[in-house]
Write an enzyme that holds these catalytic residues in place. Sequence first.
Site, PDB file in Angstrom:
ATOM      1  N   GLU A 155       0.835  -1.198   0.000  1.00 47.72           N
ATOM      2  CA  GLU A 155       0.000   0.000   0.000  1.00 47.72           C
ATOM      3  C   GLU A 155       0.870   1.248   0.000  1.00 47.72           C
ATOM      4  OE1 GLU A 155      -3.344   0.370  -0.359  1.00 47.72           O
ATOM      5  OE2 GLU A 155      -2.596   2.412  -0.514  1.00 47.72           O
ATOM      6  N   PHE A 156       0.487   2.228  -0.822  1.00 46.82           N
ATOM      7  CA  PHE A 156       1.285   3.454  -0.915  1.00 46.82           C
ATOM      8  C   PHE A 156       0.527   4.694  -0.446  1.00 46.82           C
ATOM      9  CE2 PHE A 156       3.096   0.465  -3.955  1.00 46.82           C
ATOM     10  CZ  PHE A 156       4.450   0.548  -3.662  1.00 46.82           C
ATOM     11  N   LEU A 157      -0.612   4.495   0.241  1.00 40.73           N
ATOM     12  CA  LEU A 157      -1.391   5.673   0.642  1.00 40.73           C
ATOM     13  C   LEU A 157      -0.609   6.567   1.590  1.00 40.73           C
ATOM     14  CD1 LEU A 157      -2.466   5.424   3.811  1.00 40.73           C
ATOM     15  CD2 LEU A 157      -4.014   3.788   2.799  1.00 40.73           C
ATOM     16  N   GLU A 159      -1.153   9.153   4.774  1.00 37.73           N
ATOM     17  CA  GLU A 159      -2.135   9.610   5.746  1.00 37.73           C
ATOM     18  C   GLU A 159      -2.415  11.081   5.479  1.00 37.73           C
ATOM     19  OE1 GLU A 159      -1.034   8.570   9.742  1.00 37.73           O
ATOM     20  OE2 GLU A 159      -0.666   6.489   9.188  1.00 37.73           O
ATOM     21  N   LYS A 207       7.987  -1.535  -2.016  1.00 35.45           N
ATOM     22  CA  LYS A 207       7.432  -0.679  -0.959  1.00 35.45           C
ATOM     23  C   LYS A 207       8.545  -0.103  -0.084  1.00 35.45           C
ATOM     24  CE  LYS A 207       4.820   1.210   2.027  1.00 35.45           C
ATOM     25  NZ  LYS A 207       4.099   2.433   1.758  1.00 35.45           N
ATOM     26  N   CYS A 263       5.439   4.817   9.100  1.00 43.49           N
ATOM     27  CA  CYS A 263       6.090   4.062   8.022  1.00 43.49           C
ATOM     28  C   CYS A 263       7.579   4.364   7.838  1.00 43.49           C
ATOM     29  CB  CYS A 263       5.358   4.303   6.711  1.00 43.49           C
ATOM     30  SG  CYS A 263       3.707   3.598   6.726  1.00 43.49           S
TER      31      CYS A 263
HETATM   32  P1  NAD Z   1      -2.591  -0.035  12.314  1.00 39.55           P
HETATM   33  O1  NAD Z   1      -1.830  -0.304  13.556  1.00 39.55           O
HETATM   34  O2  NAD Z   1      -3.340   1.265  12.174  1.00 39.55           O
HETATM   35  O3  NAD Z   1      -3.648  -1.218  12.083  1.00 39.55           O
HETATM   36  C1  NAD Z   1      -3.362  -2.570  12.229  1.00 39.55           C
HETATM   37  C2  NAD Z   1      -4.623  -3.239  12.754  1.00 39.55           C
HETATM   38  O4  NAD Z   1      -4.446  -4.652  12.743  1.00 39.55           O
HETATM   39  C3  NAD Z   1      -4.963  -2.856  14.214  1.00 39.55           C
HETATM   40  O5  NAD Z   1      -6.271  -2.353  14.278  1.00 39.55           O
HETATM   41  C4  NAD Z   1      -4.806  -4.170  14.981  1.00 39.55           C
HETATM   42  O6  NAD Z   1      -5.723  -4.294  16.049  1.00 39.55           O
HETATM   43  C5  NAD Z   1      -5.114  -5.182  13.879  1.00 39.55           C
HETATM   44  N1  NAD Z   1      -4.625  -6.538  14.149  1.00 39.55           N
HETATM   45  C6  NAD Z   1      -3.466  -6.926  14.706  1.00 39.55           C
HETATM   46  N2  NAD Z   1      -3.391  -8.267  14.752  1.00 39.55           N
HETATM   47  C7  NAD Z   1      -4.543  -8.734  14.210  1.00 39.55           C
HETATM   48  C8  NAD Z   1      -5.054 -10.035  13.967  1.00 39.55           C
HETATM   49  N3  NAD Z   1      -4.372 -11.126  14.301  1.00 39.55           N
HETATM   50  N4  NAD Z   1      -6.263 -10.149  13.384  1.00 39.55           N
HETATM   51  C9  NAD Z   1      -6.962  -9.046  13.046  1.00 39.55           C
HETATM   52  N5  NAD Z   1      -6.530  -7.793  13.245  1.00 39.55           N
HETATM   53  C10 NAD Z   1      -5.326  -7.628  13.824  1.00 39.55           C
HETATM   54  O7  NAD Z   1      -1.563  -0.204  11.129  1.00 39.55           O
HETATM   55  P2  NAD Z   1      -1.591   0.531   9.703  1.00 39.55           P
HETATM   56  O8  NAD Z   1      -1.033   1.890   9.829  1.00 39.55           O
HETATM   57  O9  NAD Z   1      -2.920   0.347   9.070  1.00 39.55           O
HETATM   58  O10 NAD Z   1      -0.499  -0.350   8.929  1.00 39.55           O
HETATM   59  C11 NAD Z   1      -0.776  -1.656   8.500  1.00 39.55           C
HETATM   60  C12 NAD Z   1       0.318  -2.091   7.555  1.00 39.55           C
HETATM   61  O11 NAD Z   1       0.316  -1.245   6.386  1.00 39.55           O
HETATM   62  C13 NAD Z   1       1.728  -1.962   8.134  1.00 39.55           C
HETATM   63  O12 NAD Z   1       2.525  -2.985   7.616  1.00 39.55           O
HETATM   64  C14 NAD Z   1       2.206  -0.616   7.612  1.00 39.55           C
HETATM   65  O13 NAD Z   1       3.605  -0.539   7.516  1.00 39.55           O
HETATM   66  C15 NAD Z   1       1.574  -0.597   6.237  1.00 39.55           C
HETATM   67  N6  NAD Z   1       1.317   0.747   5.686  1.00 39.55           N
HETATM   68  C16 NAD Z   1       0.857   1.743   6.491  1.00 39.55           C
HETATM   69  C17 NAD Z   1       0.586   2.996   5.922  1.00 39.55           C
HETATM   70  C18 NAD Z   1       0.110   4.148   6.777  1.00 39.55           C
HETATM   71  O14 NAD Z   1       0.188   5.292   6.326  1.00 39.55           O
HETATM   72  N7  NAD Z   1      -0.405   3.923   7.983  1.00 39.55           N
HETATM   73  C19 NAD Z   1       0.799   3.216   4.567  1.00 39.55           C
HETATM   74  C20 NAD Z   1       1.242   2.163   3.787  1.00 39.55           C
HETATM   75  C21 NAD Z   1       1.500   0.931   4.355  1.00 39.55           C
END
Ligand code: NAD
Length: 439
Positions: A155-157, A159, A207, A263
Amino acid sequence: MKISMIGTGYVGLVTGSCIASKDVKVRFMDINQKKIADLEKGIIPIYEPGLDEIVLSNIKNGYCDFTTKMRDAYENDIIFLAVGTPQDVDGSADLEQVLSVAHDIGVYSEAENLTVIVKSTVPPGTCELVKEEILQQFKYRKREGFHLNVVSNPEFLKEGSAIKDFKYPDRIVVGVDNDNAEKVMREIYKDFDKILVMDVKSSELTKYASNAMLATRISFMNELANLCDVVGGNIELIKKGMGMDKRIGSHFLNAGTGYGGSCFPKDVKALINLGENNDSRLTILESVDESNDEQKLILVEKLTQNYYVKPMNIAIWGLSFKANTDDMREASSIKIIKDLLNLGATVRVYDPVANENAKEFLPPSDNLIYEEHKYNALIDADCLFLVTEWDEFKYNNLDFDYMKCIMRKFKIYDGRNLYNKNNILNQGFSYEGIGNNNI
Ligand code: NAD
């Protein structure tokens, strides 16, 4: 088409909601019961412009539902995995959440044609581990006659503009190891034309490489800005001059108090760790990481060069790691505020949306006061630190006469180069930015 989104955090909720708005039924699953209970009531757990309207409309139209139950979550043929990959103690990506979901999929899935799509940011080889874990559980259950795809789809979004980023992506990277997987992915993203298909490991690494490059640009500009403050030159003009070169481009050339967020810091560290563990050191990134850590304290350094901080009241505008989000992960404000408190200052802080989240990241202290209005943070302040570039802090949105009525001293330290130095001086304030002080 019905899909499951495992992990209803930033990425899961945004991606799943945008997919559901295209008439696809999406089941969101999370182990965080409060988050799911809130979402069922229409309460959105994060601040992201435009997200609440999409989620509420999806709920109303019956295109999404929410669950904490694994059996319900894993009944669909297409499962997105969007759980966290936080930084482990050694800097590597902690894959515990990812592999735990893989385990659960293996335990519960009955799908004959199962496609698991890894959206989380994971090091090369992780999709293979996910596949092995699922197959292991299927073997225990003596499951036969199924087809399993594990696809990388990072994912490249960004925030703060996540909805726009989903709707108008620069590219959709898809890593597959067979034609059937590619067909499934092209069907999911049938409304998009910028699909880049590649092998799984290249996709996983794309990524990390993208985030590492962006982080490198920021650290490079920060160091150049610091040089300007010593030898002359204005980083804002240099940025323009560089950005007009098509080979360089104008994005991610802003000097400031260092990058933060969920990230860049962890992904840079994970890539460094990957290099170290494979005898292929990434020395450029090691420097980027170190430089960024130091840059977070640049405003404090500028202040302490001229003043004793101990008796000071310092106002902080902006706590989140960047504007338009309430995300506090690795925000520069954390280091800045901790340092100021250690130096004996009283700190009044204000952020339009991140005050509450900030309390989880900052130590409770009688000398740290959260304010509900930007001007309240300025009462009796000896200086203002501008840390996050929210619109309401922009020059045209400020009443400088009023600010002078309530502040004790008229000093602005601009951690985002949000202001033009001359404008601020004309208002009767002293000004210190990052590399833009020579005019
Ligand atoms: P986040 O912490 O906001 O969300 C992760 C969610 O997963 C949490 O709500 C947590 O409760 C849930 N979770 C954990 N274990 C679980 C399980 N076993 N079953 C179901 N749910 C479970 O994280 P995020 O910011 O959404 O990031 C998620 C991934 O995407 C990461 O690898 C991050 O590096 C990547 N990413 C994040 C962004 C960003 O801007 N936040 C952008 C691109 C990629």
